[in-house]
Design a protein around this motif. Structure first.
Motif, short mmCIF file in Angstrom:
data_model
loop_
_atom_site.label_atom_id
_atom_site.label_comp_id
_atom_site.label_asym_id
_atom_site.label_seq_id
_atom_site.Cartn_x
_atom_site.Cartn_y
_atom_site.Cartn_z
N ARG A 1 0.84 -1.21 0.00
CA ARG A 1 0.00 0.00 0.00
C ARG A 1 0.87 1.25 0.00
NH1 ARG A 1 -2.82 -2.04 4.53
NH2 ARG A 1 -4.20 -3.67 3.80
N ARG B 1 1.49 6.91 -6.63
CA ARG B 1 0.41 7.87 -6.92
C ARG B 1 0.88 9.30 -6.66
NH1 ARG B 1 -3.23 9.33 -9.43
NH2 ARG B 1 -5.08 10.32 -8.64
N HIS C 1 1.07 15.13 -13.00
CA HIS C 1 -0.12 15.84 -13.49
C HIS C 1 0.11 17.36 -13.45
CE1 HIS C 1 -2.28 12.21 -13.84
NE2 HIS C 1 -2.86 12.15 -12.65
N LEU D 1 -9.86 28.11 -4.25
CA LEU D 1 -11.14 28.00 -4.95
C LEU D 1 -11.99 29.25 -4.72
CD1 LEU D 1 -12.10 24.23 -4.39
CD2 LEU D 1 -11.29 25.29 -6.50
N LEU E 1 -10.79 31.89 -6.99
CA LEU E 1 -11.12 31.65 -8.40
C LEU E 1 -12.57 32.00 -8.71
CD1 LEU E 1 -9.32 28.21 -8.95
CD2 LEU E 1 -8.50 30.49 -9.61
N VAL E 2 -13.48 31.70 -7.79
CA VAL E 2 -14.89 31.91 -8.11
C VAL E 2 -15.36 33.33 -7.81
CG1 VAL E 2 -15.43 29.46 -7.80
CG2 VAL E 2 -15.81 31.04 -5.91
N VAL F 1 -11.76 31.55 -17.65
CA VAL F 1 -12.21 30.25 -17.17
C VAL F 1 -11.11 29.20 -17.31
CG1 VAL F 1 -13.84 28.38 -17.63
CG2 VAL F 1 -14.64 30.73 -17.64
N GLU F 2 -10.38 29.23 -18.43
CA GLU F 2 -9.34 28.22 -18.64
C GLU F 2 -8.32 28.26 -17.50
OE1 GLU F 2 -7.77 26.65 -22.58
OE2 GLU F 2 -6.47 28.35 -22.18
N ALA G 1 -8.82 29.42 -14.50
CA ALA G 1 -9.46 28.98 -13.25
C ALA G 1 -9.50 27.45 -13.18
CB ALA G 1 -10.86 29.57 -13.15
N ILE G 2 -9.83 26.81 -14.31
CA ILE G 2 -9.89 25.34 -14.32
C ILE G 2 -8.50 24.75 -14.09
CG2 ILE G 2 -10.31 23.33 -15.79
CD1 ILE G 2 -12.62 24.85 -17.07
N ALA H 1 -7.72 25.17 -10.40
CA ALA H 1 -8.53 24.29 -9.56
C ALA H 1 -7.97 22.86 -9.61
CB ALA H 1 -9.99 24.31 -10.01
N LEU H 2 -7.59 22.43 -10.81
CA LEU H 2 -7.02 21.08 -10.94
C LEU H 2 -5.67 20.98 -10.25
CD1 LEU H 2 -7.97 20.12 -14.62
CD2 LEU H 2 -8.84 19.08 -12.52
N ARG I 1 -6.10 20.74 -6.68
CA ARG I 1 -6.58 19.42 -6.31
C ARG I 1 -5.45 18.39 -6.32
NH1 ARG I 1 -10.85 16.50 -5.15
NH2 ARG I 1 -10.64 14.32 -5.73
N TYR I 2 -4.51 18.52 -7.27
CA TYR I 2 -3.39 17.57 -7.30
C TYR I 2 -2.55 17.69 -6.04
CZ TYR I 2 -4.69 17.22 -12.26
OH TYR I 2 -5.38 17.04 -13.42
N ARG J 1 -4.53 16.05 -3.23
CA ARG J 1 -4.49 14.59 -3.30
C ARG J 1 -3.10 14.06 -2.92
NH1 ARG J 1 -8.45 11.74 -2.69
NH2 ARG J 1 -7.49 10.08 -3.86
N VAL K 1 -14.22 26.40 -21.83
CA VAL K 1 -13.29 27.52 -21.98
C VAL K 1 -13.67 28.46 -23.12
CG1 VAL K 1 -11.38 26.23 -20.95
CG2 VAL K 1 -11.61 26.30 -23.44
N VAL L 1 -17.53 30.90 -13.51
CA VAL L 1 -16.32 30.13 -13.24
C VAL L 1 -16.59 28.96 -12.31
CG1 VAL L 1 -14.05 30.25 -12.15
CG2 VAL L 1 -14.78 32.08 -13.66
N ILE M 1 -15.60 25.12 -13.10
CA ILE M 1 -14.71 24.31 -12.26
C ILE M 1 -15.41 23.02 -11.83
CG2 ILE M 1 -13.52 24.21 -10.03
CD1 ILE M 1 -12.83 27.16 -10.37
#
Lengths: 214, 214
Positions: A86, A93, A100, A166, A169-170, A177-178, A180-181, A184-185, A188-189, A192, B170, B177, B181
């Protein structure tokens, strides 16, 4: 080889885990350099390093038959080995998640992914994630239960940073938008990555409990 | 119990995997209902079901000592068991991803997450992901190598849908936004779900190859 003890073979396996942990730490540091300094070379290094981590995990898995096969396994040995597997999976991961981040950097290069207002919060996530990776490496050597419990605090810091990213961003994001996305990703990476480091710490405690039980 | 053969004990383990696969399929279907019909009850069902999948994975892992311990393990048995563990991990992860979708739905409820223009592409992802889950369940029973190879096509469909969703977000997204997201993340959860299904299919082929080698 048949004369090696189970413990010696398990030590070799944990040696692979220690190397993976160092590599996962290097990966997130380089991914953060790539992200914050818009450094294409650093991004490519992370992606190349991810393949090494993938191979190390495969190597760790291939060691299992050797660790167990000449040994009449008892349940606690198998639990130890499951914990080791594990840990290897979580470290791999972590390498994936660093990769990523690097891929987002490469996709936008030579344009940077992080506009100035988001630099502090991303730098904070980067720093906390790197710190967690270092602690993971130390923990694999010391197996200190109290140190393992500290991971929750670092993880909370990363989660809180992701929340404030976040919100930024909002509410007030003039970069489209691009962008912001992407952010956000990326956030998130990191989140995680931190979760997986907590996961490793938890498994190391189990590994240690297993050793003590034997 | 000691009289059970290795194969009988392995069959019980694969029985747990078959149940997990059905549950992972139910989870993504219900998550898609939650998402596309703005159905709070469906979302809550997915999140409750995720705990069951987590427990099933733990149960599968706890069976390993029993599968191996009274048996003098040979390398191919261990490889089989490792494949089974990887399948359990991937199926649990599929449940997590369905739960991530459900959590986005709950976070915005009673407002829907998917504005009308994005419905077709999300519905396509939902349908492909559910189809992959069904194939996984069938594959666990049949272990048909040719069926396993088909997974790549479904996975490509999900990846292409995610690409067209991102392009839509996008280029012409009047919903803000936050909405963009949310949808980028939801699309990514479907994409990762499909990746994990491919992962399961690959491991099932290994499981089968392991059985044939014995």
């Amino acid at each position: 080889m048949g004369r090696d003890s189970f413990d010696e073979r398990l030590d070799r396996l944990t040696g692979v885990l220690a190397r993976m942990s160092r590599d996962a730490g290097t990966a997130i540091r380089q991914a953060s350099v790539a992200l914050l300094d818009v450094d294409r070379y650093a991004a490519e290094t992370v992606i190349a390093g991810d393949l090494v981590l993938d191979r190390c995990r495969a190597q760790a898995e291939q060691m299992i038959p050797e660790v167990l096969v000449r040994h009449q396994p008892v349940a606690s040995d198998l639990r130890l080995v499951l914990s080791a597997l594990r840990i290897a999976a979580a470290l791999e991961r972590m390498g994936d998640l660093a990769a990523h981040i690097a891929k987002v950097v490469l996709m936008r290069h030579p344009v940077g992914v992080v506009p100035q207002p988001a630099v502090p919060v991303l730098a904070q996530m980067a720093e906390a994630a790197a710190r967690m990776a270092d602690k993971t490496t130390v923990l694999l050597a010391t197996r200190d239960r109290l140190d393992a419990m500290q991971f929750g605090l670092d993880d909370d810091e990363v989660d809180a940073a992701q929340e404030s990213l976040l919100s930024m961003l909002v509410s007030e994001w003039p970069y489209g938008v691009e962008s912001a996305i992407d952010l956000a990703l990326v956030g998130r990476y990191y989140e995680r990555y931190a979760d997986q480091a907590v996961n490793v710490a938890r498994q190391i405690v189990d590994l240690d409990a297993g050793t003590l039980r034997r």
